[in-house]
Design an enzyme around this catalytic site. Structure first.
Site, short mmCIF file in Angstrom:
data_model
loop_
_atom_site.label_atom_id
_atom_site.label_comp_id
_atom_site.label_asym_id
_atom_site.label_seq_id
_atom_site.Cartn_x
_atom_site.Cartn_y
_atom_site.Cartn_z
N ASN A 117 -5.36 -7.97 9.77
CA ASN A 117 -5.12 -7.98 8.00
C ASN A 117 -4.43 -9.34 7.51
O ASN A 117 -3.27 -9.54 7.70
CB ASN A 117 -4.30 -7.00 7.38
CG ASN A 117 -4.20 -6.94 5.99
OD1 ASN A 117 -4.74 -7.62 5.33
ND2 ASN A 117 -3.19 -6.19 5.45
N HIS A 130 -3.48 0.57 1.75
CA HIS A 130 -2.66 -0.19 2.41
C HIS A 130 -1.17 -0.03 1.13
O HIS A 130 -1.27 -0.01 0.17
CB HIS A 130 -2.94 -1.77 2.20
CG HIS A 130 -2.06 -2.36 2.99
ND1 HIS A 130 -0.86 -3.13 2.86
CD2 HIS A 130 -2.14 -2.80 4.17
CE1 HIS A 130 -0.21 -3.73 3.81
NE2 HIS A 130 -1.04 -3.58 4.76
N GLU A 149 0.89 -1.99 0.46
CA GLU A 149 1.33 -3.15 -0.73
C GLU A 149 0.49 -2.99 -1.85
O GLU A 149 0.97 -3.10 -2.84
CB GLU A 149 0.81 -4.50 0.00
CG GLU A 149 1.90 -4.89 0.90
CD GLU A 149 1.31 -5.86 2.13
OE1 GLU A 149 0.27 -6.60 2.09
OE2 GLU A 149 2.25 -6.11 3.17
N SER A 166 4.56 -4.58 11.76
CA SER A 166 4.97 -5.25 12.84
C SER A 166 4.73 -5.32 14.10
O SER A 166 5.40 -5.68 15.18
CB SER A 166 6.65 -5.11 12.60
OG SER A 166 7.15 -5.22 11.28
N GLU A 220 0.80 3.61 8.97
CA GLU A 220 1.61 2.45 8.65
C GLU A 220 2.78 2.78 7.92
O GLU A 220 3.15 2.84 6.64
CB GLU A 220 0.83 1.31 7.74
CG GLU A 220 -0.27 0.90 8.59
CD GLU A 220 -0.65 -0.57 8.12
OE1 GLU A 220 -0.60 -1.59 9.04
OE2 GLU A 220 -0.68 -0.85 6.71
N GLY A 275 5.27 -5.56 7.73
CA GLY A 275 5.89 -7.21 7.55
C GLY A 275 7.50 -7.27 7.25
O GLY A 275 7.89 -8.22 7.01
N GLY A 279 -0.98 -7.42 10.76
CA GLY A 279 -0.74 -8.14 9.53
C GLY A 279 -0.50 -9.65 10.15
O GLY A 279 -1.11 -10.40 10.67
N GLY A 280 0.96 -10.10 9.81
CA GLY A 280 1.44 -11.60 10.24
C GLY A 280 0.77 -11.79 11.45
O GLY A 280 0.51 -13.08 11.61
N LYS A 307 -4.05 -10.24 4.26
CA LYS A 307 -3.28 -10.35 3.33
C LYS A 307 -3.68 -11.59 2.30
O LYS A 307 -4.89 -11.79 2.62
CB LYS A 307 -1.66 -10.26 3.47
CG LYS A 307 -1.34 -9.18 4.73
CD LYS A 307 0.12 -8.91 4.66
CE LYS A 307 0.66 -8.12 5.67
NZ LYS A 307 1.70 -7.07 5.47
C1 PEP Z 1 -0.49 -4.91 7.42
O1 PEP Z 1 -0.37 -5.71 6.91
O2 PEP Z 1 -0.98 -3.95 7.51
C2 PEP Z 1 0.76 -5.11 8.66
C3 PEP Z 1 1.01 -4.22 9.60
O3 PEP Z 1 1.40 -6.08 8.59
P1 PEP Z 1 2.43 -6.65 9.57
O4 PEP Z 1 1.95 -6.60 10.84
O5 PEP Z 1 2.83 -7.98 9.19
O6 PEP Z 1 3.63 -5.78 9.82
#
Ligand code: PEP
Length: 247
Positions: free
Chosen positions: A8, A93, A95, A211, A165, A171, A230-231, A10
């Site tokens: 993802n 999600h 966010e 994460s 999640e 994040g 994500g990141g 973002k």
């Molecule tokens: C996400 O954006 O769904 C996510 C899990 O981000 P991160 O891996 O950065 O925690």
């Protein structure tokens, strides 16, 4: 065992940067046995279509509007992203729930619209830290599932992936323990059995997100059907290693 690895983006990178990313990922994952999906911003989907079509990497959107079409300035519909070759959409999600105030009711409508347009859904659920500290995480996630899956038929579940999640892990650099991941995933399976059938519960794909990094992914992937990253997916070399690994 084959796993589902989802990235993802973002709101990161520019379409011109994504071209290099897509070409590199396609090359580095050509022999993978896993299913790989990347979800860049809407503006990158044209690039994804051009450089990922014919590769092992599928792509998806990070959102859609719940309506099929109409006077919704600035919004993007399911049929638009499907027309660009996207096969997935991330819905629910944390966010979007927290920053854009999306309710379970809206997410439920989006799931229906996505499925009606032939998109597979990565459906995110997860509790915040207060809920976990109060030992209410299971009940909270169970209620989210009941609400977002309302009116979804069992045969449509083939196109639904559940992403557990925990909000406090997205994040933040904090990861749920393997024990907590396993126990939440088995609770989710049990709830799918309650709502549908034992067969549906066995078949449904459940991934973990929050994460996940190149340092910690191995144990996490082993405890789930895959991961939503994500990141750490922004680094194409690291992401390709996770996508290529044998599980
Ligand atoms: C996400 O954006 O769904 C996510 C899990 O981000 P991160 O891996 O950065 O925690």
């Amino acid at each position: 065992m084959k796993k589902l690895i989802i990235g993802n983006f973002k709101m990161n990178t520019k379409p011109s940067e994504f071209k290099h990313y897509a070409m590199t990922l396609a090359t580095k994952t050509k022999d993978t046995k896993n299913d790989v999906v990347v979800c860049p911003p809407f503006t990158h989907l044209y690039v994804a279509k051009e450089f990922l079509t014919g590769s092992k990497v599928e792509f998806g959107a990070q959102n859609i509007n719940e309506n099929e079409s109409g006077a919704y300035t600035g919004e993007v519909s399911a049929s638009m992203v499907k027309d660009l070759g996207a096969s997935y959409v991330i819905l629910g999600h944390s966010e979007r729930r927290s920053k854009f105030k999306e309710s379970d009711r809206t997410i439920n409508k989006k799931v229906k619209t996505a499925l009606a347009n032939g998109l597979k859904v990565v459906l995110c659920v997860g509790e915040n830290l207060v809920t976990r500290t109060n030992k209410e995480a299971s009940a909270f996630v169970k209620k989210q599932l009941d609400d977002v899956l309302k009116g979804i038929y069992e045969n449509e579940l083939d196109s639904v992936v559940i992403a557990y999640e925990p909000i406090w892990a997205v994040g933040t650099g904090k990861v749920a323990t393997i024990k907590d991941i396993q126990s939440m995933i088995s609770m989710i399976r049990k709830e799918i059995e309650n709502l549908y059938s034992a067969k549906a519960s066995e078949k449904i794909t459940i991934v973990y997100g929050g994460s996940v990094t190149i340092q910690n992914y191995k144990k996490i992937v082993a405890s789930a059907d895959g991961v939503l990253i994500g990141g750490a997916c922004l680094n194409v070399d690291d992401f390709a290693i996770i996508c290529r690994d044998n599980y």
